[in-house]
Design an enzyme around this catalytic site. Sequence first.
Site, short mmCIF file in Angstrom:
data_model
loop_
_atom_site.label_atom_id
_atom_site.label_comp_id
_atom_site.label_asym_id
_atom_site.label_seq_id
_atom_site.Cartn_x
_atom_site.Cartn_y
_atom_site.Cartn_z
N LYS A 192 67.07 -2.98 24.58
CA LYS A 192 68.45 -2.45 24.57
C LYS A 192 69.36 -3.25 25.51
O LYS A 192 68.89 -4.00 26.37
CB LYS A 192 68.41 -0.97 24.94
CG LYS A 192 67.70 -0.10 23.90
CD LYS A 192 67.68 1.37 24.30
CE LYS A 192 67.08 2.24 23.21
NZ LYS A 192 67.05 3.67 23.61
N TYR A 239 71.30 4.81 14.01
CA TYR A 239 70.93 6.07 14.70
C TYR A 239 71.49 7.30 13.99
O TYR A 239 71.65 8.34 14.63
CB TYR A 239 71.40 6.02 16.15
CG TYR A 239 70.52 5.17 17.04
CD1 TYR A 239 69.25 5.62 17.44
CD2 TYR A 239 70.93 3.93 17.50
CE1 TYR A 239 68.44 4.86 18.25
CE2 TYR A 239 70.11 3.16 18.32
CZ TYR A 239 68.87 3.63 18.69
OH TYR A 239 68.05 2.87 19.51
N ASN A 280 67.62 3.26 28.65
CA ASN A 280 66.17 3.34 28.87
C ASN A 280 65.40 2.14 28.34
O ASN A 280 64.23 2.25 27.97
CB ASN A 280 65.62 4.67 28.34
CG ASN A 280 65.82 4.84 26.86
OD1 ASN A 280 66.38 3.98 26.19
ND2 ASN A 280 65.33 5.94 26.32
N HIS A 336 63.70 0.67 22.48
CA HIS A 336 63.52 1.61 21.37
C HIS A 336 62.23 1.23 20.66
O HIS A 336 61.92 0.05 20.54
CB HIS A 336 64.69 1.48 20.37
CG HIS A 336 64.40 2.08 19.02
ND1 HIS A 336 64.67 3.40 18.72
CD2 HIS A 336 63.81 1.56 17.91
CE1 HIS A 336 64.28 3.65 17.46
NE2 HIS A 336 63.76 2.55 16.95
N GLU A 354 63.20 1.04 9.56
CA GLU A 354 63.89 0.37 10.68
C GLU A 354 63.69 -1.15 10.64
O GLU A 354 64.61 -1.91 10.96
CB GLU A 354 63.39 0.95 12.01
CG GLU A 354 63.82 2.41 12.19
CD GLU A 354 63.36 3.00 13.51
OE1 GLU A 354 63.69 4.17 13.77
OE2 GLU A 354 62.67 2.30 14.29
P1 ATP Z 1 64.01 5.71 20.76
O1 ATP Z 1 64.36 6.40 19.46
O2 ATP Z 1 65.16 4.89 21.34
O3 ATP Z 1 62.74 4.96 20.72
P2 ATP Z 1 63.05 8.24 21.74
O4 ATP Z 1 62.44 8.43 20.40
O5 ATP Z 1 62.18 8.35 22.95
O6 ATP Z 1 63.79 6.86 21.86
P3 ATP Z 1 65.20 9.93 20.85
O7 ATP Z 1 65.16 11.39 21.08
O8 ATP Z 1 64.90 9.39 19.48
O9 ATP Z 1 64.26 9.24 21.93
O10 ATP Z 1 66.64 9.44 21.32
C1 ATP Z 1 67.11 8.14 20.93
C2 ATP Z 1 67.76 7.49 22.12
O11 ATP Z 1 68.93 8.21 22.45
C3 ATP Z 1 66.92 7.48 23.39
O12 ATP Z 1 66.06 6.38 23.48
C4 ATP Z 1 67.97 7.42 24.46
O13 ATP Z 1 68.38 6.08 24.71
C5 ATP Z 1 69.13 8.19 23.87
N1 ATP Z 1 69.14 9.56 24.36
C6 ATP Z 1 68.24 10.54 24.09
N2 ATP Z 1 68.55 11.69 24.70
C7 ATP Z 1 69.70 11.42 25.39
C8 ATP Z 1 70.55 12.19 26.24
N3 ATP Z 1 70.28 13.47 26.51
N4 ATP Z 1 71.63 11.57 26.77
C9 ATP Z 1 71.91 10.28 26.51
N5 ATP Z 1 71.16 9.51 25.70
C10 ATP Z 1 70.07 10.07 25.16
MG MG Z 2 63.51 8.10 18.53
#
Ligand code: ATP
Ligand code: MG
Length: 138
Positions: free
Chosen positions: A9, A49, A112, A115, A126
């Site tokens: 990211k 997304y 974070n 992804h 994806e």
């Molecule tokens: P990813 O899909 O990026 O691999 P993930 O599956 O662990 O991560 P998801 O719940 O799918 O998490 O959320 C997608 C992304 O949205 C997260 O990786 C994070 O960067 C962002 N995100 C998730 N929760 C929050 C939040 N509460 N506030 C801000 N950003 C968030």
């Molecule tokens: Mg996810």
Amino acid sequence: MERTLSLIKPDAVSRNLTGAINSRFEQAGLRIIAQKRLRLTTSQAEKFYEIHRERAFYGSFCEYMSSGPIVAQVLGGENAVLRNRELMGATNPANAEIGTIRRDFGESIEHNAVHGSDSLENAAVEIGFFFSELEIIE
Ligand code: ATP
Ligand code: MG
């Protein structure tokens, strides 16, 4: 042999962590079988997304994902989807296990670092968003 989509990211790319993150994948036995650097437009990030469009963070998150270059990659290997999720750690770096990519390199729940696809089915969708079959070399 599975394939999964990984994104490094904008927060991690801007801090020059691409190589450090890639070595985590390689040390764990995953192969980078496709890779490119690109910058998403906000509307492309919103499309990628789309599943999160009802969530409160969707707007700011898609702005962030289009705020700078990312590195998109296909990782290949045995159990690649789950293996990559283990290497990444929990969504919130504060809750991620020590030694995971997000714990070591993530800045916040939004910034974070990486992804990773969460299922084989989503991985196929994806990967198709970013790569053509011609660009994936096993
Ligand atoms: P990813 O899909 O990026 O691999 P993930 O599956 O662990 O991560 P998801 O719940 O799918 O998490 O959320 C997608 C992304 O949205 C997260 O990786 C994070 O960067 C962002 N995100 C998730 N929760 C929050 C939040 N509460 N506030 C801000 N950003 C968030
Ligand atoms: Mg996810």
